[in-house]
Design a protein around this motif. Sequence first.
Motif, PDB file in Angstrom:
ATOM      1  N   ARG A 112       0.818  -1.219   0.000  1.00 37.00           N
ATOM      2  CA  ARG A 112       0.000   0.000   0.000  1.00 37.00           C
ATOM      3  C   ARG A 112       0.845   1.260   0.000  1.00 37.00           C
ATOM      4  O   ARG A 112       0.389   2.323  -0.432  1.00 37.00           O
ATOM      5  CB  ARG A 112      -0.949  -0.009   1.197  1.00 37.00           C
ATOM      6  CG  ARG A 112      -2.051  -1.066   1.091  1.00 37.00           C
ATOM      7  CD  ARG A 112      -2.703  -1.339   2.448  1.00 37.00           C
ATOM      8  NE  ARG A 112      -3.249  -0.127   3.035  1.00 37.00           N
ATOM      9  CZ  ARG A 112      -4.454   0.366   2.745  1.00 37.00           C
ATOM     10  NH1 ARG A 112      -5.226  -0.271   1.895  1.00 37.00           N
ATOM     11  NH2 ARG A 112      -4.876   1.479   3.293  1.00 37.00           N
TER      12      ARG A 112
ATOM     13  N   ASN B 155       1.684   2.938  -3.655  1.00 39.02           N
ATOM     14  CA  ASN B 155       0.889   4.021  -4.262  1.00 39.02           C
ATOM     15  C   ASN B 155       0.367   4.996  -3.198  1.00 39.02           C
ATOM     16  O   ASN B 155      -0.623   5.681  -3.398  1.00 39.02           O
ATOM     17  CB  ASN B 155      -0.243   3.478  -5.139  1.00 39.02           C
ATOM     18  CG  ASN B 155      -1.306   2.756  -4.346  1.00 39.02           C
ATOM     19  OD1 ASN B 155      -1.165   2.573  -3.141  1.00 39.02           O
ATOM     20  ND2 ASN B 155      -2.359   2.376  -5.009  1.00 39.02           N
TER      21      ASN B 155
ATOM     22  N   LEU C 155      -1.191   4.742  -0.422  1.00 39.81           N
ATOM     23  CA  LEU C 155      -2.391   4.594   0.402  1.00 39.81           C
ATOM     24  C   LEU C 155      -1.956   4.560   1.861  1.00 39.81           C
ATOM     25  O   LEU C 155      -2.737   4.843   2.758  1.00 39.81           O
ATOM     26  CB  LEU C 155      -3.158   3.320   0.033  1.00 39.81           C
ATOM     27  CG  LEU C 155      -3.931   3.381  -1.299  1.00 39.81           C
ATOM     28  CD1 LEU C 155      -4.610   2.058  -1.586  1.00 39.81           C
ATOM     29  CD2 LEU C 155      -4.949   4.510  -1.306  1.00 39.81           C
TER      30      LEU C 155
ATOM     31  N   ARG D 214      -0.872   7.637  -9.283  1.00 39.66           N
ATOM     32  CA  ARG D 214      -1.705   6.488  -8.926  1.00 39.66           C
ATOM     33  C   ARG D 214      -2.414   5.915 -10.148  1.00 39.66           C
ATOM     34  O   ARG D 214      -2.687   4.719 -10.210  1.00 39.66           O
ATOM     35  CB  ARG D 214      -2.749   6.902  -7.895  1.00 39.66           C
ATOM     36  CG  ARG D 214      -2.212   6.931  -6.481  1.00 39.66           C
ATOM     37  CD  ARG D 214      -3.274   7.440  -5.557  1.00 39.66           C
ATOM     38  NE  ARG D 214      -2.876   7.364  -4.167  1.00 39.66           N
ATOM     39  CZ  ARG D 214      -3.367   8.145  -3.230  1.00 39.66           C
ATOM     40  NH1 ARG D 214      -4.261   9.059  -3.531  1.00 39.66           N
ATOM     41  NH2 ARG D 214      -2.969   8.027  -1.984  1.00 39.66           N
ATOM     42  N   ALA D 215      -2.702   6.801 -11.122  1.00 41.80           N
ATOM     43  CA  ALA D 215      -3.367   6.345 -12.341  1.00 41.80           C
ATOM     44  C   ALA D 215      -2.490   5.331 -13.078  1.00 41.80           C
ATOM     45  O   ALA D 215      -3.003   4.466 -13.787  1.00 41.80           O
ATOM     46  CB  ALA D 215      -3.687   7.536 -13.240  1.00 41.80           C
TER      47      ALA D 215
ATOM     48  N   MET E  32      -4.197  -1.272  -8.724  1.00 43.67           N
ATOM     49  CA  MET E  32      -4.219  -1.927  -7.414  1.00 43.67           C
ATOM     50  C   MET E  32      -5.431  -2.846  -7.297  1.00 43.67           C
ATOM     51  O   MET E  32      -6.538  -2.481  -7.673  1.00 43.67           O
ATOM     52  CB  MET E  32      -4.238  -0.874  -6.321  1.00 43.67           C
ATOM     53  CG  MET E  32      -4.315  -1.445  -4.932  1.00 43.67           C
ATOM     54  SD  MET E  32      -2.997  -0.801  -3.894  1.00 43.67           S
ATOM     55  CE  MET E  32      -3.133  -1.849  -2.466  1.00 43.67           C
TER      56      MET E  32
ATOM     57  N   PHE F 265      -7.406  -5.216  -4.391  1.00 41.93           N
ATOM     58  CA  PHE F 265      -7.476  -5.330  -2.936  1.00 41.93           C
ATOM     59  C   PHE F 265      -8.003  -6.698  -2.501  1.00 41.93           C
ATOM     60  O   PHE F 265      -8.670  -7.400  -3.263  1.00 41.93           O
ATOM     61  CB  PHE F 265      -8.429  -4.264  -2.370  1.00 41.93           C
ATOM     62  CG  PHE F 265      -8.019  -2.855  -2.671  1.00 41.93           C
ATOM     63  CD1 PHE F 265      -7.332  -2.107  -1.734  1.00 41.93           C
ATOM     64  CD2 PHE F 265      -8.339  -2.265  -3.883  1.00 41.93           C
ATOM     65  CE1 PHE F 265      -6.966  -0.792  -2.004  1.00 41.93           C
ATOM     66  CE2 PHE F 265      -7.979  -0.964  -4.164  1.00 41.93           C
ATOM     67  CZ  PHE F 265      -7.293  -0.227  -3.215  1.00 41.93           C
TER      68      PHE F 265
ATOM     69  N   ASN G 221     -13.484  -4.271  -3.324  1.00 39.82           N
ATOM     70  CA  ASN G 221     -13.757  -2.827  -3.333  1.00 39.82           C
ATOM     71  C   ASN G 221     -14.322  -2.311  -4.647  1.00 39.82           C
ATOM     72  O   ASN G 221     -13.981  -1.218  -5.096  1.00 39.82           O
ATOM     73  CB  ASN G 221     -12.489  -2.024  -2.988  1.00 39.82           C
ATOM     74  CG  ASN G 221     -12.023  -2.303  -1.581  1.00 39.82           C
ATOM     75  OD1 ASN G 221     -12.795  -2.783  -0.763  1.00 39.82           O
ATOM     76  ND2 ASN G 221     -10.782  -1.993  -1.291  1.00 39.82           N
ATOM     77  N   LEU G 222     -15.206  -3.081  -5.256  1.00 44.46           N
ATOM     78  CA  LEU G 222     -15.905  -2.557  -6.432  1.00 44.46           C
ATOM     79  C   LEU G 222     -16.904  -1.509  -5.972  1.00 44.46           C
ATOM     80  O   LEU G 222     -17.385  -1.554  -4.839  1.00 44.46           O
ATOM     81  CB  LEU G 222     -16.623  -3.693  -7.166  1.00 44.46           C
ATOM     82  CG  LEU G 222     -15.714  -4.753  -7.789  1.00 44.46           C
ATOM     83  CD1 LEU G 222     -16.544  -5.856  -8.426  1.00 44.46           C
ATOM     84  CD2 LEU G 222     -14.767  -4.144  -8.812  1.00 44.46           C
TER      85      LEU G 222
ATOM     86  N   ARG H   1     -10.751  -3.643 -13.908  1.00 45.44           N
ATOM     87  CA  ARG H   1     -10.858  -2.207 -13.609  1.00 45.44           C
ATOM     88  C   ARG H   1      -9.471  -1.575 -13.500  1.00 45.44           C
ATOM     89  O   ARG H   1      -9.232  -0.478 -14.014  1.00 45.44           O
ATOM     90  CB  ARG H   1     -11.634  -2.012 -12.299  1.00 45.44           C
ATOM     91  CG  ARG H   1     -11.717  -0.563 -11.858  1.00 45.44           C
ATOM     92  CD  ARG H   1     -12.567  -0.387 -10.625  1.00 45.44           C
ATOM     93  NE  ARG H   1     -11.953  -0.969  -9.445  1.00 45.44           N
ATOM     94  CZ  ARG H   1     -12.501  -0.953  -8.228  1.00 45.44           C
ATOM     95  NH1 ARG H   1     -13.677  -0.391  -8.042  1.00 45.44           N
ATOM     96  NH2 ARG H   1     -11.888  -1.497  -7.211  1.00 45.44           N
ATOM     97  N   ALA H   2      -8.558  -2.284 -12.837  1.00 42.98           N
ATOM     98  CA  ALA H   2      -7.200  -1.752 -12.707  1.00 42.98           C
ATOM     99  C   ALA H   2      -6.501  -1.735 -14.065  1.00 42.98           C
ATOM    100  O   ALA H   2      -5.813  -0.770 -14.411  1.00 42.98           O
ATOM    101  CB  ALA H   2      -6.409  -2.576 -11.694  1.00 42.98           C
TER     102      ALA H   2
ATOM    103  N   MET I   4      -6.829   1.141 -16.825  1.00 43.01           N
ATOM    104  CA  MET I   4      -6.023   2.371 -16.746  1.00 43.01           C
ATOM    105  C   MET I   4      -4.676   2.202 -17.465  1.00 43.01           C
ATOM    106  O   MET I   4      -3.866   3.110 -17.475  1.00 43.01           O
ATOM    107  CB  MET I   4      -5.771   2.737 -15.285  1.00 43.01           C
ATOM    108  CG  MET I   4      -7.018   3.093 -14.509  1.00 43.01           C
ATOM    109  SD  MET I   4      -7.860   4.528 -15.180  1.00 43.01           S
ATOM    110  CE  MET I   4      -6.719   5.821 -14.708  1.00 43.01           C
TER     111      MET I   4
ATOM    112  N   ALA J 150      -6.976   4.951  -5.730  1.00 46.88           N
ATOM    113  CA  ALA J 150      -5.944   4.167  -6.407  1.00 46.88           C
ATOM    114  C   ALA J 150      -6.074   4.267  -7.930  1.00 46.88           C
ATOM    115  O   ALA J 150      -5.111   4.077  -8.648  1.00 46.88           O
ATOM    116  CB  ALA J 150      -6.004   2.708  -5.964  1.00 46.88           C
ATOM    117  N   LEU J 151      -7.291   4.574  -8.425  1.00 46.49           N
ATOM    118  CA  LEU J 151      -7.470   4.744  -9.874  1.00 46.49           C
ATOM    119  C   LEU J 151      -6.924   6.089 -10.343  1.00 46.49           C
ATOM    120  O   LEU J 151      -6.788   6.318 -11.538  1.00 46.49           O
ATOM    121  CB  LEU J 151      -8.962   4.676 -10.229  1.00 46.49           C
ATOM    122  CG  LEU J 151      -9.621   3.307 -10.291  1.00 46.49           C
ATOM    123  CD1 LEU J 151     -11.096   3.459 -10.595  1.00 46.49           C
ATOM    124  CD2 LEU J 151      -8.962   2.422 -11.340  1.00 46.49           C
TER     125      LEU J 151
END
Lengths: 265, 223
Positions: free
Chosen positions: A68, A71, A73, A99-100, A104, A106, A110-111, A172-173, A176, B129-130
């Motif tokens: 973590r 990035n 967090l 971060r883009a 990441m 998890f 965490n959707l 989703r990750a 990007m 994080a995105l």
Amino acid sequence: MTTMSDVPLTKDVEGDAAPLAEDLVVLDGVNKHFGALHVLQDINLTIKRGEVVVVIGPSGSGKSTLCRAINRLETIDGGTITIDDEPLPAEGRGLARLRADVGMVFQSFNLFAHKTVLQNVMLGPIKVRKQEKAKVEERARQLLDRVGVGNQADKYPAQLSGGQQQRVAIARALAMEPKVMLFDEPTSALDPEMINEVLEAMKQLAREGMTMVVVTHEMGFARSAANRVVFMADGRIVEEAEPQQFFDNPKSDRAKDFLSKILHH
Amino acid sequence: MFDFLDLQRYDLFGAFWVTAQLAVFSAIGSLILGTILAGMRVSPVPLMRVFGTGYVNIVRNTPLTVIILFTSLGLFQTLGIAMGGDTFTETNFRLAVLGLTAYTAAFVCEALRSGINTVPVGQAEAARALGLSFTQVLRLVVLPQAFRSVVAPLANVLIALTKNTTVAAAIGVAEAALLMKTMIENEAQVFLIGGIFALGFILLTLPTGLLLGWVSKRVAVKR
């Protein structure tokens, strides 16, 4: 598929665009405290482009915190972290931009619960990268197909199984187009029969040459997909080695002890 | 029996129309201001958090009558702020909306903040994080879910607001409560008049509650 045959493929793919052994993520003398607890102690770790690094170790050893921190967090108290030669910005736009480029995944998926699977995958590219909606949707559907949940695109996360949700999170990750992917115990919250489908998606990603940092308890994955295993205990990196060497012939007593507890049942 | 109800003399519908307008304008204003305040209270910037917390604690604990009277005596008569109103009626109406908005926003903020707490922290982390900025995380991920979980408590706030509009009578806004006072002074049927006005407010607030109760079930986020 063995590790040996993975490596050349990985490096060939990346080799055209970038120098072979370029350092992508560099942690130098990183320290962090949670109150009196010294969770990260003088961590030095370099991850090269295209490399798959698996971080293992007992609970509370600091491996999730390490992941973590990459990035931001988690903030760090000392040392430096650079990604692609750029030091990690403290906050604001610079940090968001960085971060883009760092994907990441998890433990708890965490959707975004109020958005459909497809909308989850499209959000980042549209709102952060400002890409055109039609193109983003096309790519999002491709990614969902790739991780095997293309037919779930219009459902909400709560309607999916854990394994499906985690594969959506990976898509989703990936949407990007990150330089590096961080996995923070991606299979720890899954029912046993769903672990493999997630690991399979991760192995495919590794084969395609993605740079990956994976915190996990899945020793099978570490053995077959990692280029390097990092063993952490009590906030320190105790041992770093190729998987074959680490699992068959660990050097430190701490690692021997850990492996004897998890491998002999 | 209803002889006293001379609609030529007492503009009952006009008065309730003013009440409804007070409620609607203040509702819109307080939802906007309350959302901004809630954003401040969860902001990473300490100064914003301090301001949001200070605002809520001061305004929430001040009687509405004091706030409404202050808008007229303080803002208008002392500082000359007429809110762009050309007549006393217009100015007083706008001052009342301002006072009601400022007061209700504190309650909207707190309802919304409890909604923000229902959104799992992990989702906000995933959004960060995105590469989304703080305001994007709030606007795209946290607030949409927070609003859905607090529709029912917000209905309470809006019903209270509708009834609180009666305080605007204190600065001479010609809404329902002011007309009721006039009618009770002129007519003998105190209980009937009271009953009519109570009924009028129930007709305004009951549908609000029922509608938002239905909306609350419709928009609930599945987890």
